[in-house]
Design a protein around this motif. Structure first.
Motif, mmCIF file in Angstrom:
data_model
loop_
_atom_site.group_PDB
_atom_site.id
_atom_site.type_symbol
_atom_site.label_atom_id
_atom_site.label_comp_id
_atom_site.label_asym_id
_atom_site.label_seq_id
_atom_site.Cartn_x
_atom_site.Cartn_y
_atom_site.Cartn_z
ATOM 1 N N VAL A 1 44.162 32.821 31.068
ATOM 2 C CA VAL A 1 42.896 33.481 31.378
ATOM 3 C C VAL A 1 42.517 34.448 30.265
ATOM 4 O O VAL A 1 41.370 34.484 29.796
ATOM 5 C CB VAL A 1 42.969 34.209 32.734
ATOM 6 C CG1 VAL A 1 41.768 35.137 32.926
ATOM 7 C CG2 VAL A 1 43.022 33.195 33.873
ATOM 8 N N THR A 33 43.938 38.359 41.206
ATOM 9 C CA THR A 33 44.820 38.708 40.094
ATOM 10 C C THR A 33 44.183 38.346 38.759
ATOM 11 O O THR A 33 44.198 39.133 37.798
ATOM 12 C CB THR A 33 46.165 37.978 40.241
ATOM 13 O OG1 THR A 33 46.782 38.383 41.459
ATOM 14 C CG2 THR A 33 47.084 38.293 39.071
ATOM 15 N N GLN A 34 43.601 37.165 38.685
ATOM 16 C CA GLN A 34 43.040 36.713 37.406
ATOM 17 C C GLN A 34 41.708 37.384 37.085
ATOM 18 O O GLN A 34 41.351 37.516 35.913
ATOM 19 C CB GLN A 34 42.929 35.186 37.395
ATOM 20 C CG GLN A 34 44.265 34.479 37.566
ATOM 21 C CD GLN A 34 45.350 35.041 36.653
ATOM 22 O OE1 GLN A 34 45.082 35.514 35.542
ATOM 23 N NE2 GLN A 34 46.587 35.005 37.127
ATOM 24 N N LYS A 58 42.794 34.290 42.593
ATOM 25 C CA LYS A 58 41.543 34.728 41.960
ATOM 26 C C LYS A 58 41.520 36.241 41.717
ATOM 27 O O LYS A 58 41.087 36.694 40.658
ATOM 28 C CB LYS A 58 40.339 34.306 42.812
ATOM 29 C CG LYS A 58 40.050 32.826 42.786
ATOM 30 C CD LYS A 58 38.810 32.458 43.572
ATOM 31 C CE LYS A 58 39.009 32.541 45.054
ATOM 32 N NZ LYS A 58 38.985 33.856 45.667
ATOM 33 N N ALA A 98 46.707 26.624 38.508
ATOM 34 C CA ALA A 98 47.122 27.867 39.160
ATOM 35 C C ALA A 98 48.472 27.744 39.849
ATOM 36 O O ALA A 98 48.979 28.730 40.395
ATOM 37 C CB ALA A 98 46.066 28.296 40.185
ATOM 38 N N THR A 104 42.886 40.337 35.305
ATOM 39 C CA THR A 104 43.282 39.957 33.949
ATOM 40 C C THR A 104 42.059 39.821 33.055
ATOM 41 O O THR A 104 42.037 40.309 31.911
ATOM 42 C CB THR A 104 44.048 38.626 33.974
ATOM 43 O OG1 THR A 104 45.246 38.776 34.742
ATOM 44 C CG2 THR A 104 44.406 38.167 32.564
ATOM 45 N N PHE A 154 34.830 33.002 39.206
ATOM 46 C CA PHE A 154 36.174 32.474 39.440
ATOM 47 C C PHE A 154 36.169 31.734 40.770
ATOM 48 O O PHE A 154 35.772 32.297 41.795
ATOM 49 C CB PHE A 154 37.201 33.605 39.447
ATOM 50 C CG PHE A 154 37.570 34.098 38.072
ATOM 51 C CD1 PHE A 154 38.832 33.878 37.553
ATOM 52 C CD2 PHE A 154 36.633 34.773 37.292
ATOM 53 C CE1 PHE A 154 39.169 34.325 36.275
ATOM 54 C CE2 PHE A 154 36.954 35.215 36.015
ATOM 55 C CZ PHE A 154 38.226 34.989 35.501
ATOM 56 N N VAL A 198 49.499 31.722 33.894
ATOM 57 C CA VAL A 198 48.078 31.632 34.255
ATOM 58 C C VAL A 198 47.325 32.821 33.666
ATOM 59 O O VAL A 198 46.239 32.664 33.099
ATOM 60 C CB VAL A 198 47.896 31.584 35.789
ATOM 61 C CG1 VAL A 198 46.412 31.458 36.139
ATOM 62 C CG2 VAL A 198 48.663 30.416 36.397
ATOM 63 N N SER A 199 47.902 34.014 33.773
ATOM 64 C CA SER A 199 47.256 35.205 33.223
ATOM 65 C C SER A 199 47.094 35.095 31.712
ATOM 66 O O SER A 199 46.063 35.493 31.153
ATOM 67 C CB SER A 199 48.072 36.456 33.567
ATOM 68 O OG SER A 199 48.083 36.680 34.962
ATOM 69 N N LEU A 250 40.496 27.911 39.244
ATOM 70 C CA LEU A 250 41.943 28.026 39.411
ATOM 71 C C LEU A 250 42.368 26.967 40.416
ATOM 72 O O LEU A 250 42.081 27.073 41.609
ATOM 73 C CB LEU A 250 42.313 29.426 39.884
ATOM 74 C CG LEU A 250 41.920 30.547 38.919
ATOM 75 C CD1 LEU A 250 42.091 31.910 39.578
ATOM 76 C CD2 LEU A 250 42.732 30.469 37.634
#
Length: 207
Positions: free
Chosen positions: A198, A19-20, A17, A187, A23, A9, A194-195, A136
């Motif tokens: 992903v 957070t994702q 980054k 992002a 996910t 990422f 975004v989540s 992102l």
């Protein structure tokens, strides 16, 4: 046992980054895949010690070559002690930044010749490259505003906006050159969207 996938990422500061990565981890676990989440620089005790050297603000100016060599020293330890063994065991590895960040930050941001980065990349990694890169992407001012709101700035976050614009430009250039490996997500959208994107991407990669 099949080899695990290596997914990194990337992005400038404040693009979400962490957070994702969470996910992506949830999506992989839901698909029944063993997963390891790690970061660069860092990931092992020695590499984390080097991270501290790199990120701590200091009065002494850090030479660009010093910074580059420390990045790859941390990467060598991280790769051979953690990432490669995990991939060989069939684990999917999610990494917060990898060598594309070096091309963007030290290459695009600092102006280090790309040939120097490529030489060290080959020395440390051999033929290993991430299978997929999730970029992102958000305008610099959006990311920096988010980064400033979460914590005191580290040595990199103290740089001016022009530094981060060069980094973003480098990332987008690399994404254009490598469309099969790069997955560019906006992002600046709401976090939930975004989540969702992903999770959809990870589901597609697992299928």
């Amino acid at each position: 046992m099949s080899r695990g996938q290596f997914i990194t990422f990337e992005g400038t500061e404040g693009v979400g980054k962490s957070t994702q990565l969470a996910t992506a981890r949830e999506a992989l676990e839901a698909a029944g895949k063993p997963v390891l989440v790690t970061r660069e620089p860092g990931g092992t005790p020695m590499a984390e010690a080097i991270r501290e050297l790199l990120l701590t603000p200091r009065d002494e100016a850090v030479n660009d070559l010093t910074e580059l060599l420390l990045m790859f020293a941390a990467r060598a330890q991280h790769l051979h002690s953690l990432i490669l063994p995990a991939l060989e065991e069939g684990t999917w590895v999610l990494c917060d930044r990898f060598t594309d960040a070096t091309y963007a930050y030290q290459g695009g941001g600092r102006g280090v010749p790309r040939e120097q980065i490529a030489t060290l990349e080959q020395l440390v990694q051999g033929d290993l490259r991430p299978d997929h890169i999730v970029l992102l992407d958000a305008p610099v001012e959006v990311g920096m505003a988010r980064a400033r709101s979460r914590s005191a700035p580290d040595r990199f976050e103290r740089e001016k906006a022009a530094f981060f614009q060069r980094i973003r430009d480098c990332y987008l250039e690399r994404a254009e050159q490598q469309p099969l490996r790069y997955h560019v997500l906006n992002a600046a959208q709401p976090l939930e969207e975004v989540s969702r994107q992903v999770a959809t991407l990870i589901s597609r990669l697992v299928a």
